[in-house]
Design a protein around this motif. Structure first.
Motif, PDB file in Angstrom:
ATOM      1  N   ASP A 110      60.908  33.204  41.409  1.00 19.27           N
ATOM      2  CA  ASP A 110      60.732  34.171  40.327  1.00 19.27           C
ATOM      3  C   ASP A 110      61.309  33.671  39.004  1.00 19.27           C
ATOM      4  OD1 ASP A 110      63.378  34.351  41.075  1.00 19.27           O
ATOM      5  OD2 ASP A 110      63.383  36.518  41.386  1.00 19.27           O
ATOM      6  N   PHE A 166      58.507  32.437  36.749  1.00 18.91           N
ATOM      7  CA  PHE A 166      57.705  33.506  36.169  1.00 18.91           C
ATOM      8  C   PHE A 166      58.460  34.218  35.051  1.00 18.91           C
ATOM      9  CE2 PHE A 166      55.507  32.680  40.069  1.00 18.91           C
ATOM     10  CZ  PHE A 166      54.184  32.974  39.798  1.00 18.91           C
ATOM     11  N   GLU A 185      52.102  27.962  39.417  1.00 17.23           N
ATOM     12  CA  GLU A 185      51.518  29.297  39.418  1.00 17.23           C
ATOM     13  C   GLU A 185      52.084  30.156  38.292  1.00 17.23           C
ATOM     14  OE1 GLU A 185      49.946  29.870  43.972  1.00 17.23           O
ATOM     15  OE2 GLU A 185      51.825  30.860  43.414  1.00 17.23           O
ATOM     16  N   ALA A 186      53.325  29.920  37.905  1.00 15.33           N
ATOM     17  CA  ALA A 186      53.882  30.651  36.766  1.00 15.33           C
ATOM     18  C   ALA A 186      53.130  30.304  35.487  1.00 15.33           C
ATOM     19  CB  ALA A 186      55.366  30.343  36.614  1.00 15.33           C
ATOM     20  N   HIS A 201      49.826  31.980  35.444  1.00 13.21           N
ATOM     21  CA  HIS A 201      49.944  33.421  35.237  1.00 13.21           C
ATOM     22  C   HIS A 201      49.782  33.819  33.775  1.00 13.21           C
ATOM     23  CE1 HIS A 201      51.480  37.476  35.407  1.00 13.21           C
ATOM     24  NE2 HIS A 201      52.515  37.161  34.672  1.00 13.21           N
ATOM     25  N   ARG A 202      50.201  32.959  32.850  1.00 16.93           N
ATOM     26  CA  ARG A 202      50.045  33.284  31.429  1.00 16.93           C
ATOM     27  C   ARG A 202      49.233  32.227  30.686  1.00 16.93           C
ATOM     28  NH1 ARG A 202      53.261  37.155  29.293  1.00 16.93           N
ATOM     29  NH2 ARG A 202      51.688  37.054  27.673  1.00 16.93           N
ATOM     30  N   ASN A 219      52.355  36.754  41.824  1.00 14.47           N
ATOM     31  CA  ASN A 219      53.520  36.632  40.956  1.00 14.47           C
ATOM     32  C   ASN A 219      54.778  36.816  41.795  1.00 14.47           C
ATOM     33  OD1 ASN A 219      55.670  37.233  39.126  1.00 14.47           O
ATOM     34  ND2 ASN A 219      54.184  37.847  37.566  1.00 14.47           N
ATOM     35  N   ASN A 226      57.667  37.325  40.918  1.00 15.93           N
ATOM     36  CA  ASN A 226      58.594  38.283  40.325  1.00 15.93           C
ATOM     37  C   ASN A 226      58.151  39.723  40.560  1.00 15.93           C
ATOM     38  OD1 ASN A 226      60.772  39.213  38.930  1.00 15.93           O
ATOM     39  ND2 ASN A 226      60.190  38.389  36.952  1.00 15.93           N
ATOM     40  N   THR A 227      56.846  39.980  40.410  1.00 17.95           N
ATOM     41  CA  THR A 227      56.336  41.350  40.482  1.00 17.95           C
ATOM     42  C   THR A 227      55.462  41.616  41.701  1.00 17.95           C
ATOM     43  OG1 THR A 227      54.324  40.832  39.230  1.00 17.95           O
ATOM     44  CG2 THR A 227      56.310  41.414  37.957  1.00 17.95           C
ATOM     45  N   SER A 236      46.863  37.656  41.185  1.00 26.23           N
ATOM     46  CA  SER A 236      46.025  37.187  40.084  1.00 26.23           C
ATOM     47  C   SER A 236      44.970  36.236  40.622  1.00 26.23           C
ATOM     48  CB  SER A 236      46.852  36.444  39.024  1.00 26.23           C
ATOM     49  OG  SER A 236      47.774  37.293  38.392  1.00 26.23           O
ATOM     50  N   GLU A 276      44.435  39.942  36.517  1.00 23.29           N
ATOM     51  CA  GLU A 276      45.468  40.513  37.373  1.00 23.29           C
ATOM     52  C   GLU A 276      44.881  41.667  38.175  1.00 23.29           C
ATOM     53  OE1 GLU A 276      48.661  41.346  34.584  1.00 23.29           O
ATOM     54  OE2 GLU A 276      49.684  39.540  35.295  1.00 23.29           O
ATOM     55  N   THR A 315      49.080  45.094  43.045  1.00 25.47           N
ATOM     56  CA  THR A 315      50.439  44.650  43.341  1.00 25.47           C
ATOM     57  C   THR A 315      50.708  44.827  44.829  1.00 25.47           C
ATOM     58  OG1 THR A 315      51.249  45.209  41.133  1.00 25.47           O
ATOM     59  CG2 THR A 315      52.885  45.031  42.886  1.00 25.47           C
TER      60      THR A 315
END
Length: 457
Positions: free
Chosen positions: A115, A118, A218-219, A222-223, A273, A275-276, A280, A322, A325
């Protein structure tokens, strides 16, 4: 690769500091020679003025002009890395924002939980393009045996760092400056329990490394295209037998981190993710991804499905989307799995991913102590002029998970492991009744006149 005009500046004594040469004209002449020499090399992606510092304005502008006059196909970036606080940048650089890459922010070379990456990607100034990011990565046991003469010493439970010793330290297992092995070693012992042998230590190290390197990429996924343009790891491999900073080792044997990084960088990719827990789908192609089916499942230790999600989606070109969750639940087994799959409308697999998590005891003890499963094998060998083409179909016909299988090729008589072998995938996991086909290529010359045999560990 990128090319840095580092030596052009460092080869002359500096005026005020070591980064600016006495003779700018001679330095610019060297820059021009380098561009002419390497501009047709396909691996060059960018030109950088200097490494991890800034040069004076009087050198920056003529260097930039010289480079761009000789090569209009690649960008010129002032430096490989600097603290990217925009307000503190010299005025002459601000017209060229964004100015490039960064390796600012620790830990650059240490183990960190998934995490962490991320979190960091959210901080724009630390992650516009991360040019150095890595962690220790122990080779597989078969490679360790070649350079650690004490590799098979007996278990000593009184030694808190067993099996490490001074020989391991000579090959990177030590802490000082940027050598950050302690946190990686602690992660192995904390999450996967104390090793009972060097082979056990190497196996658990593969688990730690695979998750870490996958999370780095992957982080960034993610963005991607929002505030991030990617990362580059430090580094692909070491310059001698080592236990640090590599996704394949000195003997050309890939670590698990190689295959998990490869998976994270596939053009169409499904991920979560760290972290969350949000799912995605990444589309890094230049075409829209139309009508694909995203699936997610939570599967407990007994192979019971505890949660499922399915959705048909489309993702634009060079975009990510995304989705749901994955819930965090307190009623699951001590270890459980999150299985992600992306399929076309005909059920053909496009991308898949597997995450393992714990809900009790704060470690993966039961993961590394699960019953072993023997996979059913269907092997096809095709001998060509200089290589064997191998197709291996594996089936798990048990009612248990077959986890993290390491595929190797040995010589039939001597039982020596052969490298390099170019596997399509490795360190694979198969759920009950799941089948996977893996391909591999191995040089006939590397078999030394023997037949290849498949080993699964």
């Amino acid at each position: 690769n990128w090319h840095v005009f580092y030596q052009c500046y460092r080869m002359f004594p500096g005026r005020d500091n070591q980064h600016n040469p006495l003779n700018n004209d001679l330095a610019i002449a060297c820059v021009k020679d380098m561009v002419k020499r390497y501009r047709n090399h396909p691996c060059i992606i960018a030109w950088f003025g200097v490494n991890e510092v800034l040069v004076d304005e009087e050198l920056y502008h003529p260097t930039k002009e010289a480079v761009l006059s000789l090569d209009t196909t690649r960008p010129y970036i002032p430096t490989t890395s600097i603290s990217w606080d925009v307000d503190k940048l010299p005025p002459y650089l601000k017209p060229d924002l964004p100015t490039g890459t960064t390796d600012d922010g620790a830990p650059d070379y240490n183990w960190a939980p998934s995490d962490y990456y991320f979190d960091k990607v959210e901080e724009v100034y630390l992650q516009m393009f991360r040019n150095e990011l890595g962690m220790p990565s122990v080779p597989v046991y078969e490679s360790l045996k070649k350079f650690i003469p004490t590799i098979d010493k007996p278990l000593d439970r009184r030694n808190p760092i067993y099996p490490l010793d001074s020989i391991w330290a000579e090959h990177g297992a030590w802490d000082t400056n940027n050598f950050c092995y302690r946190a990686y070693d602690n992660a192995i012992r904390t999450f996967y329990s104390d090793p009972v042998s060097s082979e056990d230590y190497a196996y658990k190290g593969q688990l730690v490394s695979s998750e870490g390197y996958r999370a780095m990429f992957e982080a960034a996924n993610h963005r991607m295209w929002d505030i991030t343009t990617g990362i580059m790891i430090w580094k692909l491999n070491s310059c001698w037998p080592d236990v640090c900073w590599q996704i394949y080792d000195w003997y050309l044997s890939p670590n698990a981190s190689y295959y998990f990084s490869k998976k994270a960088m596939e053009p169409i990719h499904i991920q979560m993710n760290a972290n969350t827990n949000r799912i995605s789908v990444i589309n890094a192609t230049h075409q829209e991804l139309k009508s694909v089916v995203a699936k997610a499942r939570i599967i407990d230790y007994s192979m019971k499905e505890c949660w499922a999600y399915t959705d048909t989606i489309s993702v634009g070109a060079d975009q990510y989307k995304e989705l749901e969750t994955v819930p965090q639940r307190g009623d699951l087994s001590a270890v459980y799995y999150i299985k992600l799959e992306l399929e076309d409308l005909n059920g053909n697999l496009i991308s898949e991913n597997l995450y393992w998590r714990y809900s009790q005891h704060q470690n993966f003890y039961w993961l590394v102590n699960m019953p072993k499963v023997t996979l059913k094998q269907d092997l096809k060998l095709q001998k060509q002029e200089k290589e064997y083409q191998i197709t291996l179909t594996l089936t798990n016909d048990s009612d248990k998970l077959s986890f993290f299988n390491h595929l190797m090729i040995q010589r039939e008589k001597t039982k020596e492991v052969v490298n390099p072998v170019f596997w399509s995938d490795n360190f694979i996991s198969l759920f009950p009744n799941e089948t996977r086909t893996i391909t591999a290529t191995v040089s006939i010359e590397d078999l030394h006149g023997e037949n290849p045999i498949i080993i699964i560990k």
